[in-house]
Design a protein around this motif. Structure first.
Motif, PDB file in Angstrom:
ATOM      1  N   LYS A  14       0.954  -1.421   0.035  1.00 40.98           N
ATOM      2  CA  LYS A  14       0.137   0.130  -0.154  1.00 40.98           C
ATOM      3  C   LYS A  14       1.140   0.952   0.564  1.00 40.98           C
ATOM      4  O   LYS A  14       2.126   1.994   0.291  1.00 40.98           O
ATOM      5  N   SER A  15       0.345   1.673  -0.279  1.00 42.02           N
ATOM      6  CA  SER A  15       1.139   3.665  -0.854  1.00 42.02           C
ATOM      7  C   SER A  15       1.383   4.366   1.133  1.00 42.02           C
ATOM      8  O   SER A  15      -0.127   3.782   1.940  1.00 42.02           O
ATOM      9  N   HIS A  16       2.216   4.996   1.137  1.00 44.67           N
ATOM     10  CA  HIS A  16       2.544   5.289   2.604  1.00 44.67           C
ATOM     11  C   HIS A  16       1.313   6.126   2.631  1.00 44.67           C
ATOM     12  O   HIS A  16       0.652   6.184   3.644  1.00 44.67           O
ATOM     13  N   ARG A  17       0.822   6.864   1.703  1.00 42.01           N
ATOM     14  CA  ARG A  17      -0.043   7.585   1.932  1.00 42.01           C
ATOM     15  C   ARG A  17      -1.613   6.903   2.571  1.00 42.01           C
ATOM     16  O   ARG A  17      -2.618   6.903   3.609  1.00 42.01           O
ATOM     17  N   GLN A  18      -1.622   5.933   1.948  1.00 37.68           N
ATOM     18  CA  GLN A  18      -2.955   4.910   2.123  1.00 37.68           C
ATOM     19  C   GLN A  18      -2.845   4.608   3.790  1.00 37.68           C
ATOM     20  O   GLN A  18      -3.663   4.928   4.147  1.00 37.68           O
ATOM     21  N   THR A  19      -1.441   4.190   4.016  1.00 40.97           N
ATOM     22  CA  THR A  19      -1.499   3.765   5.612  1.00 40.97           C
ATOM     23  C   THR A  19      -1.230   4.793   6.705  1.00 40.97           C
ATOM     24  O   THR A  19      -2.069   4.988   7.548  1.00 40.97           O
ATOM     25  N   GLU A  20      -0.369   5.645   6.274  1.00 41.64           N
ATOM     26  CA  GLU A  20      -1.103   6.523   7.194  1.00 41.64           C
ATOM     27  C   GLU A  20      -2.237   7.705   7.064  1.00 41.64           C
ATOM     28  O   GLU A  20      -3.596   7.929   8.780  1.00 41.64           O
ATOM     29  N   THR A  21      -3.156   7.324   6.388  1.00 38.07           N
ATOM     30  CA  THR A  21      -4.286   7.890   6.146  1.00 38.07           C
ATOM     31  C   THR A  21      -5.456   7.136   7.497  1.00 38.07           C
ATOM     32  O   THR A  21      -5.859   7.374   8.109  1.00 38.07           O
ATOM     33  N   PHE A  22      -5.372   5.536   7.017  1.00 34.36           N
ATOM     34  CA  PHE A  22      -6.163   4.947   7.500  1.00 34.36           C
ATOM     35  C   PHE A  22      -5.299   4.358   9.622  1.00 34.36           C
ATOM     36  O   PHE A  22      -6.547   4.422  10.427  1.00 34.36           O
ATOM     37  N   ASP A  23      -3.789   4.854   9.741  1.00 37.45           N
ATOM     38  CA  ASP A  23      -3.526   4.667  10.524  1.00 37.45           C
ATOM     39  C   ASP A  23      -3.977   6.024  11.890  1.00 37.45           C
ATOM     40  O   ASP A  23      -4.328   5.908  12.675  1.00 37.45           O
TER      41      ASP A  23
END
Length: 102
Positions: A14-23
Protein backbone atom coordinates in the motif's frame (compact mmCIF):
# COMPACT_ATOMS: atom_id res chain seq x y z
CA UNK A 1 8.35 -37.50 -9.01
CA UNK A 2 6.43 -34.39 -9.94
CA UNK A 3 7.40 -31.11 -8.41
CA UNK A 4 4.48 -28.94 -7.46
CA UNK A 5 4.82 -25.23 -7.22
CA UNK A 6 2.48 -23.14 -5.18
CA UNK A 7 1.50 -19.87 -6.67
CA UNK A 8 1.11 -17.09 -4.18
CA UNK A 9 -0.90 -14.03 -4.97
CA UNK A 10 1.11 -10.96 -5.67
CA UNK A 11 1.00 -8.68 -2.68
CA UNK A 12 1.18 -5.06 -3.58
CA UNK A 13 2.42 -2.69 -0.97
CA UNK A 14 0.00 0.00 0.00
CA UNK A 15 1.17 3.47 -0.59
CA UNK A 16 2.56 5.36 2.37
CA UNK A 17 -0.34 7.80 2.11
CA UNK A 18 -2.97 5.03 2.36
CA UNK A 19 -1.27 3.53 5.39
CA UNK A 20 -0.86 6.91 7.07
CA UNK A 21 -4.51 7.85 6.50
CA UNK A 22 -5.72 4.54 7.91
CA UNK A 23 -3.42 4.95 10.93
CA UNK A 24 -5.09 8.28 11.71
CA UNK A 25 -8.53 6.69 11.41
CA UNK A 26 -7.50 3.86 13.76
CA UNK A 27 -6.07 6.33 16.28
CA UNK A 28 -9.33 8.27 16.26
CA UNK A 29 -11.36 5.13 17.00
CA UNK A 30 -8.87 3.98 19.64
CA UNK A 31 -9.86 6.97 21.74
CA UNK A 32 -13.42 7.65 20.55
CA UNK A 33 -14.95 4.18 20.80
CA UNK A 34 -14.54 3.64 24.56
CA UNK A 35 -15.88 7.13 25.16
CA UNK A 36 -19.28 5.98 23.92
CA UNK A 37 -19.68 4.15 27.24
CA UNK A 38 -19.35 7.38 29.21
CA UNK A 39 -23.06 8.27 28.95
CA UNK A 40 -23.91 5.05 30.82
CA UNK A 41 -21.44 5.89 33.60
CA UNK A 42 -22.66 9.50 33.68
CA UNK A 43 -26.28 8.40 33.99
CA UNK A 44 -25.51 6.05 36.89
CA UNK A 45 -23.57 8.65 38.87
CA UNK A 46 -25.74 11.65 38.00
CA UNK A 47 -28.97 9.93 38.99
CA UNK A 48 -27.38 7.76 41.69
CA UNK A 49 -29.36 4.90 40.25
CA UNK A 50 -28.27 1.75 38.44
CA UNK A 51 -31.80 0.61 37.82
CA UNK A 52 -32.09 -1.56 34.71
CA UNK A 53 -28.29 -1.82 34.36
CA UNK A 54 -27.02 -5.39 34.26
CA UNK A 55 -24.12 -6.12 36.63
CA UNK A 56 -23.27 -9.50 35.02
CA UNK A 57 -23.08 -7.87 31.59
CA UNK A 58 -20.65 -5.18 32.70
CA UNK A 59 -18.54 -7.65 34.68
CA UNK A 60 -18.32 -9.80 31.55
CA UNK A 61 -17.20 -6.75 29.54
CA UNK A 62 -14.45 -6.14 32.12
CA UNK A 63 -13.25 -9.72 31.89
CA UNK A 64 -13.29 -9.52 28.09
CA UNK A 65 -11.23 -6.33 28.27
CA UNK A 66 -8.57 -8.08 30.36
CA UNK A 67 -8.40 -10.87 27.78
CA UNK A 68 -8.01 -8.32 24.98
CA UNK A 69 -5.32 -6.42 26.92
CA UNK A 70 -3.32 -9.62 27.44
CA UNK A 71 -3.72 -10.45 23.75
CA UNK A 72 -2.69 -6.93 22.73
CA UNK A 73 0.41 -7.20 24.91
CA UNK A 74 1.24 -10.51 23.27
CA UNK A 75 0.90 -8.85 19.85
CA UNK A 76 2.70 -5.74 21.09
CA UNK A 77 -0.18 -3.70 19.72
CA UNK A 78 -0.23 -0.36 21.48
CA UNK A 79 -3.53 0.79 19.87
CA UNK A 80 -5.31 -2.31 21.18
CA UNK A 81 -3.68 -1.93 24.59
CA UNK A 82 -4.84 1.68 24.82
CA UNK A 83 -8.35 0.96 23.54
CA UNK A 84 -9.08 -1.90 25.90
CA UNK A 85 -7.44 -0.15 28.84
CA UNK A 86 -9.80 2.77 28.28
CA UNK A 87 -12.73 0.38 28.00
CA UNK A 88 -11.66 -1.34 31.22
CA UNK A 89 -11.36 1.92 33.16
CA UNK A 90 -14.80 3.11 32.08
CA UNK A 91 -16.43 -0.27 32.60
CA UNK A 92 -14.93 -0.64 36.09
CA UNK A 93 -16.44 2.74 36.95
CA UNK A 94 -19.80 1.44 35.70
CA UNK A 95 -19.49 -1.74 37.78
CA UNK A 96 -18.62 0.34 40.86
CA UNK A 97 -21.62 2.58 40.16
CA UNK A 98 -23.90 -0.44 39.86
CA UNK A 99 -22.60 -1.80 43.17
CA UNK A 100 -23.04 1.57 44.88
CA UNK A 101 -26.45 2.49 43.50
CA UNK A 102 -28.33 -0.81 43.05
Amino acid sequence: MAHHTVRHPVHRKKSHRQTETFDYIVRFFVVATPLFELPQAWQIYATQSARDVSLPTWIFFCIADVVWIVYACKLKSVPLQVTYSLYLAIEISIVVGILLYS
